[in-house]
Design an enzyme around this catalytic site. Structure first.
Site, PDB file in Angstrom:
ATOM      1  N   HIS A   1       0.836  -1.207   0.000  1.00 19.79           N
ATOM      2  CA  HIS A   1       0.000   0.000   0.000  1.00 19.79           C
ATOM      3  C   HIS A   1       0.865   1.250   0.000  1.00 19.79           C
ATOM      4  CE1 HIS A   1      -3.377  -2.674   0.979  1.00 19.79           C
ATOM      5  NE2 HIS A   1      -4.141  -1.694   0.563  1.00 19.79           N
TER       6      HIS A   1
ATOM      7  N   LYS B   1      -0.873   4.872   4.528  1.00 20.79           N
ATOM      8  CA  LYS B   1      -1.800   3.939   5.202  1.00 20.79           C
ATOM      9  C   LYS B   1      -1.335   3.712   6.638  1.00 20.79           C
ATOM     10  CE  LYS B   1      -4.122  -0.550   4.651  1.00 20.79           C
ATOM     11  NZ  LYS B   1      -5.442   0.010   4.990  1.00 20.79           N
TER      12      LYS B   1
END
Ligand code: NAP
Length: 263
Positions: free
Chosen positions: A151, A155
């Site tokens: 990600h 995040k």
């Protein structure tokens, strides 16, 4: 005849993209946009849809006033709970992408939807839903499996909900996993987190990435890699549009896209 659609959270990151996707679909008609922080502002300036001739409203009443048949919600859990109740009370079908509900809430949400239906999907990316299903189907045929999720570097949580959900489904599909041979970890966490069923989950946080996941399965002489890549928010739109068209055919509360995808 097109389906009359309204969007809760229309001024948000997902909401703007959803409004544009609804407006672009010939079988859907965008007729209302609700977002308290954009109350009274012309919708076309908020959502970038020139043909939208109404204002964004701060009140859900805009949904009933516009004759909305399907409301789509990408807000926050507390707002979405109220919006779902409003939809249920007014016979409006709800398509909910907001994340953060607990399983314990689902029974009471289901009970609210008597004269209309609700679909809550933790992930509207059809490819991600298929990835999870393929991983679950593959699990009984392999001895080892690991999940690597990648990600963007903003995040805050790890592992991702999709990775955990994937491991839960694989663990439910098979209990016959080979033992981890590792005796020494030079650095703690070197083998990743031990997820559901002991399936290791590795979380990569990387500048330049969006959301990606690989499920790697191995057995004698062969391995299988199932990979899904999300490159931007548009990845969710085919799932959202499909849900808006199909939610009227469901009954009460449905969780996930699997039912309407027939998988
Ligand atoms: P966001 O940019 O913060 O947008 C949420 C919007 O909802 C904001 O404009 C917010 O206004 C507005 N809002 C708050 N209360 C409201 C209410 N009562 N009625 C109508 N609008 C209200 O967040 P996002 O990135 O779009 O994400 C929204 C949700 O979708 C999150 O829960 C996220 O995790 C989820 N999500 C799900 C999927 C999926 O596939 N299921 C994919 C992506 C994101 P204020 O800014 O004034 O609070």
């Amino acid at each position: 005849m097109s389906i009359r659609v309204g969007v809760f959270g229309a001024g948000g990151r997902m909401g703007v993209t959803v409004c544009q996707a609804v407006a672009a679909d010939p079988n859907l008609e965008l007729v209302a946009a609700v977002d308290p922080s954009h109350d009274g502002i012309a919708a076309r300036t908020v959502i970038g849809v020139p043909e939208a001739s109404f204002d964004v409203s701060g009140s859900p009443d805009a949904m009933t006033q516009a004759g909305v048949e399907v409301a789509i919600d990408f807000t926050a859990p507390s707002a979405a709970r109220n919006n779902m109740r409003f939809c249920a009370e007014n016979g409006i079908h709800a398509v909910v992408g907001t994340s953060g509900f607990t399983e314990a809430e689902f029974d009471s949400i289901d009970a609210q939807f008597v004269s209309s239906n609700c679909l809550i999907a933790p992930n509207f990316a059809i490819g991600a839903v298929l990835m999870m299903r393929f991983a679950e189907m593959s699990a009984p045929f392999f001895e080892t499996a690991e999940i690597i999720e990648f990600h963007h570097n903003n995040k805050l949580d790890a592992p991702s909900g999709t990775a955990v959900n994937t491991a839960e489904r694989m663990a439910a599909a098979s209990v016959e996993w080979a033992a981890d041979p590792t005796e020494t970890e030079t650095y703690p966490g070197g083998r990743g987190a031990s997820g559901p069923g002991g399936i290791p989950i590795h979380s990569v946080r990387m500048v330049g990435m969006v959301a990606h996941q690989e499920v790697v399965l191995g057995t004698t002489g062969q391995s299988l890699v199932i990979r899904h890549d999300t490159t931007d928010r548009s990845s969710f739109m085919p799932g959202v549009v499909l849900a808006a068209k199909r939610v009227g055919d469901l009954r009460g509360l449905t969780i996930g896209l699997e039912t309407i995808l027939g998988i």
